[in-house]
Write a protein that holds these residues in place. Structure first.
Motif, PDB file in Angstrom:
ATOM      1  N   THR A 293       0.828  -1.206   0.000  1.00 21.35           N
ATOM      2  CA  THR A 293       0.000   0.000   0.000  1.00 21.35           C
ATOM      3  C   THR A 293       0.862   1.255   0.000  1.00 21.35           C
ATOM      4  N   LEU A 294       1.881   1.259   0.838  1.00 23.25           N
ATOM      5  CA  LEU A 294       2.725   2.446   0.967  1.00 23.25           C
ATOM      6  C   LEU A 294       3.645   2.638  -0.230  1.00 23.25           C
ATOM      7  N   ASP A 295       4.058   1.525  -0.853  1.00 20.05           N
ATOM      8  CA  ASP A 295       5.002   1.616  -1.972  1.00 20.05           C
ATOM      9  C   ASP A 295       4.323   1.693  -3.330  1.00 20.05           C
ATOM     10  N   ASP A 296       3.096   1.172  -3.410  1.00 26.07           N
ATOM     11  CA  ASP A 296       2.454   1.068  -4.715  1.00 26.07           C
ATOM     12  C   ASP A 296       1.013   1.571  -4.669  1.00 26.07           C
ATOM     13  N   ALA A 297       0.095   0.689  -4.261  1.00 26.58           N
ATOM     14  CA  ALA A 297      -1.317   1.074  -4.260  1.00 26.58           C
ATOM     15  C   ALA A 297      -2.068   0.282  -3.200  1.00 26.58           C
ATOM     16  N   PRO A 298      -3.126   0.870  -2.625  1.00 29.12           N
ATOM     17  CA  PRO A 298      -3.923   0.171  -1.615  1.00 29.12           C
ATOM     18  C   PRO A 298      -4.724  -0.978  -2.221  1.00 29.12           C
ATOM     19  N   ALA A 299      -5.195  -1.850  -1.348  1.00 32.94           N
ATOM     20  CA  ALA A 299      -6.090  -2.921  -1.768  1.00 32.94           C
ATOM     21  C   ALA A 299      -7.447  -2.327  -2.132  1.00 32.94           C
ATOM     22  N   ALA A 300      -8.204  -3.056  -2.932  1.00 34.19           N
ATOM     23  CA  ALA A 300      -9.543  -2.622  -3.332  1.00 34.19           C
ATOM     24  C   ALA A 300     -10.514  -3.770  -3.125  1.00 34.19           C
ATOM     25  N   GLU A 301     -11.778  -3.445  -2.884  1.00 28.98           N
ATOM     26  CA  GLU A 301     -12.751  -4.502  -2.652  1.00 28.98           C
ATOM     27  C   GLU A 301     -12.836  -5.421  -3.865  1.00 28.98           C
ATOM     28  N   GLY A 302     -12.915  -6.702  -3.571  1.00 27.23           N
ATOM     29  CA  GLY A 302     -12.992  -7.700  -4.628  1.00 27.23           C
ATOM     30  C   GLY A 302     -11.647  -8.271  -5.018  1.00 27.23           C
ATOM     31  N   GLU A 303     -10.567  -7.636  -4.581  1.00 27.58           N
ATOM     32  CA  GLU A 303      -9.241  -8.179  -4.877  1.00 27.58           C
ATOM     33  C   GLU A 303      -9.073  -9.511  -4.156  1.00 27.58           C
ATOM     34  N   ILE A 304      -8.484 -10.464  -4.849  1.00 26.17           N
ATOM     35  CA  ILE A 304      -8.241 -11.780  -4.267  1.00 26.17           C
ATOM     36  C   ILE A 304      -6.734 -11.979  -4.125  1.00 26.17           C
ATOM     37  N   ILE A 305      -6.313 -12.202  -2.912  1.00 27.38           N
ATOM     38  CA  ILE A 305      -4.896 -12.383  -2.596  1.00 27.38           C
ATOM     39  C   ILE A 305      -4.634 -13.879  -2.525  1.00 27.38           C
ATOM     40  N   LEU A 306      -3.899 -14.384  -3.487  1.00 28.09           N
ATOM     41  CA  LEU A 306      -3.718 -15.824  -3.630  1.00 28.09           C
ATOM     42  C   LEU A 306      -2.543 -16.338  -2.806  1.00 28.09           C
ATOM     43  N   ARG A 307      -2.741 -17.497  -2.247  1.00 31.23           N
ATOM     44  CA  ARG A 307      -1.674 -18.184  -1.530  1.00 31.23           C
ATOM     45  C   ARG A 307      -0.483 -18.444  -2.449  1.00 31.23           C
ATOM     46  N   SER A 308      -0.759 -18.681  -3.719  1.00 30.26           N
ATOM     47  CA  SER A 308       0.289 -19.012  -4.686  1.00 30.26           C
ATOM     48  C   SER A 308       1.053 -17.798  -5.195  1.00 30.26           C
ATOM     49  N   ASP A 309       0.597 -16.602  -4.869  1.00 37.12           N
ATOM     50  CA  ASP A 309       1.278 -15.383  -5.305  1.00 37.12           C
ATOM     51  C   ASP A 309       2.667 -15.341  -4.675  1.00 37.12           C
TER      52      ASP A 309
END
Length: 384
Positions: A285-301
């Motif tokens: 968030t601080l370096d790039d961009a905040p999260a947004a609703e509906g974003e899916i954060i994958l375990r495999s990322d």
């Protein structure tokens, strides 16, 4: 039944005799029998209160020579047992105020804070049972004085006061102890105080910053809210992301007894996953961009795959949850655009991450879901 359980079952009479001889300090008997049956040095992995573990029993019964022998024979000094509530022998000695045993255990390498899995640290245990001299001795070894009781979400100072141990409470305060249920003046003036106030009024009491594990290298703080002012569920959340545009803060719901000690767990432990995921998302968030609703954060990322993900989830979905409250409470106008997003655990189907109408329907359900239904599953479940 495991092989260890069978061992205890087949040697039940001998086990009882060993425990009895620990109580009398008969080290000669113990040396012979445990030398012949070394498998009994391993603690039972099932919940038998009558078998708390040999070293635990020796510490509880103030048998220093037996403690020394058991460690010599190979019992790890920081061993935890199910029958003792995942505590170490140090907590057993602290509960009973056995100063000589406490001192020897600490000098021999016992961790002053005990196990991070235990409900209460040795210090909290000594306080609970009013063992003032044991408290003083433990304080000499610099424990985490503000570690929380895992079920009560209270500090040693809170517990001393609740039991009326005023002298112990005063000694704790001199050493820097704080209360988890009393916010000082400095808490009311922290940046983002209006967000803390909003969460406190709409979700539940927010614990002071000093009792919460903090991330490193982000400039963001973590706070904990006890939902509905109870100990069934709690929210771990960020405070400081609102300085970025669009303004956000991130929350994750945990069972009330989720362990949050500030040290003791490996960085890839499932217990540290909530702090880990919030830390990584804060950096992003601080370096790039905040999260947004509906974003899916994958375990495999790759950005998150090294974290200790709980075994039963594949992803987290960002949800703008409806806060279950009838209070008409607003965030201070300076922060009125802050989105308080909840990270909700998700188990994916074979089709992969949801999209389109399926995603929208999922978000609608999660926005209105109960805290219980969107909480992470405690790693304790995997130990049973």
């Amino acid at each position: 039944m495991t092989s260890l359980e069978k061992t205890y079952e087949h040697n039940a009479q001998l086990v009882r005799e060993i425990y009895a001889h620990i109580e009398t300090g008969d080290v000669d008997f113990l040396r012979v029998q445990l030398g012949t049956h070394p498998q009994l040095l391993d603690p039972p992995r099932f919940d038998l209160v009558s078998y708390p573990g040999l070293l635990h029993h020796a510490a509880a019964k103030n048998q220093l020579a037996a403690c020394q022998l058991l460690v010599e024979l190979g019992i790890e000094i920081n061993q935890t047992t199910v029958g003792s509530g995942n505590t170490t022998a140090l907590a057993a000695a602290a509960q009973n105020g056995h100063l000589e045993v406490i001192r020897w255990l600490l000098e021999a390498g016992a961790q002053v804070d005990g196990s991070p899995l235990s409900v209460a640290s040795p210090l909290i245990t000594a306080v609970t049972f009013g063992k003032g001299e044991a408290v003083d001795l433990l304080l000499d070894y610099h424990p985490d004085i503000n570690r929380l009781h895992a079920k009560l979400n209270r500090t040693a100072l809170d517990i001393a006061r609740s039991w009326g141990f005023q002298e112990i409470a005063e000694r704790l305060q001199v050493k820097g102890a704080v209360s988890a249920i009393e916010n000082g003046v400095d808490e009311q003036a922290v940046p983002g105080a209006s967000i803390v106030e909003y969460v406190s009024k709409t979700a539940g009491w927010v614990l002071p910053e000093k009792v919460t594990p903090q991330p490193e290298g982000t400039g963001v703080k973590f706070r904990v809210s006890c939902i509905a002012d109870k100990n069934d569920f709690k929210l771990l959340f960020t405070l400081g992301l609102y300085t970025q545009t669009p303004r956000t803060e991130l929350f994750i719901c945990l069972p009330g007894n989720w362990r949050l000690p500030r040290q003791g767990f490996a960085v890839d432990s499932p217990w540290t996953f909530p702090q880990g995921i919030l830390t990584e998302l804060s950096k992003r968030t601080l370096d790039d961009a905040p999260a947004a609703e509906g974003e899916i954060i994958l375990r495999s990322d790759p950005a998150f795959s090294s974290l200790g993900w709980p075994a039963d989830i594949d992803a987290l979905i960002v949800v703008d949850k409806i806060w279950n409250t009838t209070l008409e409470t607003d965030i201070d106008p300076r922060d009125d655009s802050v989105k308080l997003y909840v990270l909700v655990p998700l188990k994916l189907t074979k089709k992969g991450p949801p999209e389109g109408d399926t995603l929208n329907a999922l978000l609608e359900r999660k926005r209105r879901a109960s805290w219980k239904s969107i909480a992470l599953t405690s790693p304790l479940q995997s130990l049973r």
